[in-house]
Scaffold this active site. Structure first.
Site, PDB file in Angstrom:
ATOM      1  N   ARG A 208       5.478  -3.988  -5.097  1.00 25.98           N
ATOM      2  CA  ARG A 208       7.073  -4.219  -4.005  1.00 25.98           C
ATOM      3  C   ARG A 208       8.367  -4.873  -4.450  1.00 25.98           C
ATOM      4  O   ARG A 208       8.891  -5.018  -3.648  1.00 25.98           O
ATOM      5  CB  ARG A 208       6.939  -4.167  -2.708  1.00 25.98           C
ATOM      6  CG  ARG A 208       5.973  -2.804  -1.775  1.00 25.98           C
ATOM      7  CD  ARG A 208       6.730  -1.441  -2.222  1.00 25.98           C
ATOM      8  NE  ARG A 208       5.667   0.005  -1.049  1.00 25.98           N
ATOM      9  CZ  ARG A 208       4.919   0.677  -1.844  1.00 25.98           C
ATOM     10  NH1 ARG A 208       4.128  -0.149  -2.815  1.00 25.98           N
ATOM     11  NH2 ARG A 208       4.776   1.190  -1.104  1.00 25.98           N
TER      12      ARG A 208
ATOM     13  N   GLU B 291       9.994  -4.747   4.447  1.00 25.97           N
ATOM     14  CA  GLU B 291       9.616  -3.659   3.380  1.00 25.97           C
ATOM     15  C   GLU B 291      11.577  -2.927   3.177  1.00 25.97           C
ATOM     16  O   GLU B 291      12.057  -2.759   1.882  1.00 25.97           O
ATOM     17  CB  GLU B 291       8.721  -3.049   3.087  1.00 25.97           C
ATOM     18  CG  GLU B 291       8.872  -1.952   1.995  1.00 25.97           C
ATOM     19  CD  GLU B 291       8.488  -1.001   1.480  1.00 25.97           C
ATOM     20  OE1 GLU B 291       7.765  -0.184   0.718  1.00 25.97           O
ATOM     21  OE2 GLU B 291       8.915  -0.050   2.034  1.00 25.97           O
TER      22      GLU B 291
ATOM     23  N   SER C 161       7.486   2.752   5.079  1.00 27.01           N
ATOM     24  CA  SER C 161       6.786   1.481   5.820  1.00 27.01           C
ATOM     25  C   SER C 161       7.890   0.966   5.294  1.00 27.01           C
ATOM     26  O   SER C 161       8.824   0.797   4.777  1.00 27.01           O
ATOM     27  CB  SER C 161       6.395   0.974   4.603  1.00 27.01           C
ATOM     28  OG  SER C 161       5.480   2.070   4.666  1.00 27.01           O
TER      29      SER C 161
HETATM   30  N1  EPU Z   1      -3.804   2.013   9.303  1.00 29.59           N
HETATM   31  C1  EPU Z   1      -4.065   2.096  10.903  1.00 29.59           C
HETATM   32  N2  EPU Z   1      -3.079   2.619  11.738  1.00 29.59           N
HETATM   33  C2  EPU Z   1      -2.280   2.932  11.387  1.00 29.59           C
HETATM   34  C3  EPU Z   1      -1.376   2.819  10.111  1.00 29.59           C
HETATM   35  C4  EPU Z   1      -2.476   2.567   9.467  1.00 29.59           C
HETATM   36  O1  EPU Z   1      -4.985   1.551  10.957  1.00 29.59           O
HETATM   37  O2  EPU Z   1      -1.322   3.142  12.324  1.00 29.59           O
HETATM   38  C5  EPU Z   1      -4.730   2.128   8.720  1.00 29.59           C
HETATM   39  C6  EPU Z   1      -5.717   3.322   7.495  1.00 29.59           C
HETATM   40  O3  EPU Z   1      -6.383   3.386   8.156  1.00 29.59           O
HETATM   41  C7  EPU Z   1      -6.066   2.433   6.523  1.00 29.59           C
HETATM   42  C8  EPU Z   1      -4.683   0.767   6.139  1.00 29.59           C
HETATM   43  O4  EPU Z   1      -4.336   0.873   7.379  1.00 29.59           O
HETATM   44  O5  EPU Z   1      -7.665   2.010   6.722  1.00 29.59           O
HETATM   45  C9  EPU Z   1      -4.164   1.366   5.280  1.00 29.59           C
HETATM   46  O6  EPU Z   1      -3.039   2.617   5.630  1.00 29.59           O
HETATM   47  P1  EPU Z   1      -2.862   3.277   4.877  1.00 29.59           P
HETATM   48  O7  EPU Z   1      -4.098   3.768   4.284  1.00 29.59           O
HETATM   49  O8  EPU Z   1      -2.085   5.214   5.244  1.00 29.59           O
HETATM   50  O9  EPU Z   1      -1.658   2.572   4.009  1.00 29.59           O
HETATM   51  P2  EPU Z   1      -0.649   2.203   4.136  1.00 29.59           P
HETATM   52  O10 EPU Z   1      -1.247   0.510   3.690  1.00 29.59           O
HETATM   53  O11 EPU Z   1      -0.076   1.789   5.507  1.00 29.59           O
HETATM   54  C10 EPU Z   1       0.330   1.803   1.965  1.00 29.59           C
HETATM   55  C11 EPU Z   1       2.183   2.236   1.740  1.00 29.59           C
HETATM   56  C12 EPU Z   1       2.574   3.367   2.332  1.00 29.59           C
HETATM   57  C13 EPU Z   1       1.910   4.717   1.572  1.00 29.59           C
HETATM   58  C14 EPU Z   1       0.515   4.247   1.580  1.00 29.59           C
HETATM   59  C15 EPU Z   1      -0.740   5.043   0.464  1.00 29.59           C
HETATM   60  C16 EPU Z   1       3.060  -0.182   2.110  1.00 29.59           C
HETATM   61  C17 EPU Z   1       4.239  -1.354   2.444  1.00 29.59           C
HETATM   62  N3  EPU Z   1       3.117   1.287   2.630  1.00 29.59           N
HETATM   63  O12 EPU Z   1       0.471   2.271   3.584  1.00 29.59           O
HETATM   64  O13 EPU Z   1       3.806   3.280   0.983  1.00 29.59           O
HETATM   65  O14 EPU Z   1       2.200   5.703   1.144  1.00 29.59           O
HETATM   66  O15 EPU Z   1       0.527   2.553   1.032  1.00 29.59           O
HETATM   67  O16 EPU Z   1      -1.187   4.609  -0.466  1.00 29.59           O
HETATM   68  O17 EPU Z   1       2.453  -0.982   0.956  1.00 29.59           O
HETATM   69  C18 EPU Z   1       6.464   3.007   2.034  1.00 29.59           C
HETATM   70  O18 EPU Z   1       6.119   2.369   0.712  1.00 29.59           O
HETATM   71  O19 EPU Z   1       7.211   3.225   2.206  1.00 29.59           O
HETATM   72  C19 EPU Z   1       5.085   3.572   1.820  1.00 29.59           C
HETATM   73  C20 EPU Z   1       5.078   5.061   2.909  1.00 29.59           C
END
Ligand code: EPU
Length: 346
Positions: free
Chosen positions: A165, A329, A233
């Site tokens: 990012r 972010e 995010s």
């Molecule tokens: N999780 C939770 N609770 C929640 C959300 C997530 O326990 O409410 C856990 C999930 O179960 C998983 C882990 O956290 O084990 C990661 O969650 P997820 O795969 O949904 O991805 P993220 O890390 O929350 C990142 C990006 C997103 C992107 C997703 C999928 C960042 C800041 N965000 O989210 O990007 O869509 O991965 O690759 O890196 C964005 O940048 O606006 C965005 C949506």
């Protein structure tokens, strides 16, 4: 054609959080020449200026006392480079529409990045990423307007200094250049990226099927900004030293964590927020999304003040419970321009 400058312009339709707000003036530009013209307008020579794509990662914290320049530079082209396709996009092209267009031409490689809100020109700034892929994996170059020299320049992938990012546009070149176009190199010898959990069980692994699955997962987890105002995010996933991550894992064995290179680990901010009891929390007109705690939302009547109060509360709760400090972010803008989070957090 002369520029159409709108004074005292309402900013609500210009950013995906759709919070109330105004700018001293706003102008939409269709070309790099108009961008240069808008930037050097005599009447706004001493005013702050802000270039906006579709405002999908932006929060206006206060009235903006300057000129907002909305980048509407369009254009899509494909060049056959033998082993690769080179896809050239004007910075004002909608990112998702461009992904769908490239797939419709039989060009694979952008499918994992389907449905990310925003414009092509905003994509390199924060090196958009999702489902096991980042823009930097395919970005060949970024065309910029150098605001000091008034000249167009092309930056190579390496010159963009992409990180998680992050890019040179958030650092050294911040405020000094405007992105006017992006070049993406997509290998004809394409292979699917299926490392991210929800993509692993796909039986059909063509690019269209991956795009469909990515869109389904995004729609299930992430609120549609046209229905519920949000900026994706709100926080970055925190990167911590291995020792800190391992210590947390020993106390919370279910905590998701990923290697982040150089003795570091990336933690899942969504998980940390959920475990801090903030998932689904509401604060006046704003809240923490009930399905993805990393996303803050505007329930319709929200204000920037409420959003900042909620974000501060989330940071505080996570820090108290886990000793990890989250950082936004999203881009926060005050009356004069971008404001760093520490200003609000302290
Ligand atoms: N999780 C939770 N609770 C929640 C959300 C997530 O326990 O409410 C856990 C999930 O179960 C998983 C882990 O956290 O084990 C990661 O969650 P997820 O795969 O949904 O991805 P993220 O890390 O929350 C990142 C990006 C997103 C992107 C997703 C999928 C960042 C800041 N965000 O989210 O990007 O869509 O991965 O690759 O890196 C964005 O940048 O606006 C965005 C949506």
């Amino acid at each position: 054609m002369s520029l159409n400058i709108r004074k005292e312009c309402c900013l609500t339709p210009y950013h995906s959080f759709r919070l109330p707000g105004t700018a001293l003036a706003l102008v939409e530009v269709q070309s790099a020449e108009e961008m240069a013209e808008a930037w050097s307008l005599e009447a706004y020579a001493s005013s702050p200026k802000l270039v906006l794509g579709s405002g999908s990662n932006t929060v206006f914290v206060e009235r903006f006392e300057g000129l907002v320049i909305v980048n509407r530079i369009k254009g899509r082209e494909v060049i056959d480079e033998g082993a690769d396709w080179l896809v050239e996009l004007g910075a004002g092209e909608d990112w998702h529409e461009a992904v769908m267009w490239s797939l419709s031409l039989g060009i694979s490689g952008l499918e994992n990045l389907s449905l990310i809100p925003g414009t092509a020109g905003a994509a390199p700034v924060q090196n958009i990423g999702a489902y096991g892929m980042e823009l930097s994996d395919v970005c060949a170059y970024v065309d910029i307007l150098d605001l000091e020299q008034g000249q167009l320049r092309r930056l190579s992938q390496e010159e963009c200094r992409f990180g998680y990012r992050d890019s040179i546009f958030k650092g050294e070149l911040k405020g000094r250049v405007v992105i006017v176009g992006v070049g993406l190199r997509l290998a004809k010898a394409w292979s699917p990226q299926l490392n991210y959990g929800p993509l692993r069980d796909l039986s059909d692994t063509c690019a269209h099927a991956i795009a469909e699955r990515v869109m389904r997962v995004r729609r299930e987890k992430l609120p549609d900004p046209s229905v519920l105002g949000n900026a994706g995010s709100f926080f970055k996933n925190p990167v911590v030293p291995n020792a800190v991550g391992k210590d947390l894992q020993s106390r919370h064995p279910n905590m998701p964590a990923y290697p982040a290179g150089e003795g570091q680990m990336k933690l899942a901010a969504g998980w940390l927020i959920e475990q801090s009891g903030m998932k689904g929390a509401k604060h006046h007109g704003v809240g923490v999304h009930q399905d993805q705690a990393l996303v803050l939302v505007n329930h319709g009547e929200g204000t920037a003040e409420q959003l900042l109060a909620l974000a501060t509360q989330v940071v505080k709760r996570v820090s108290e419970r886990f000793g990890v400090v989250l950082e936004p972010e999203v881009r926060l803008l005050n009356r004069l321009g971008e404001q760093c989070w520490s200003h609000y957090a302290d």
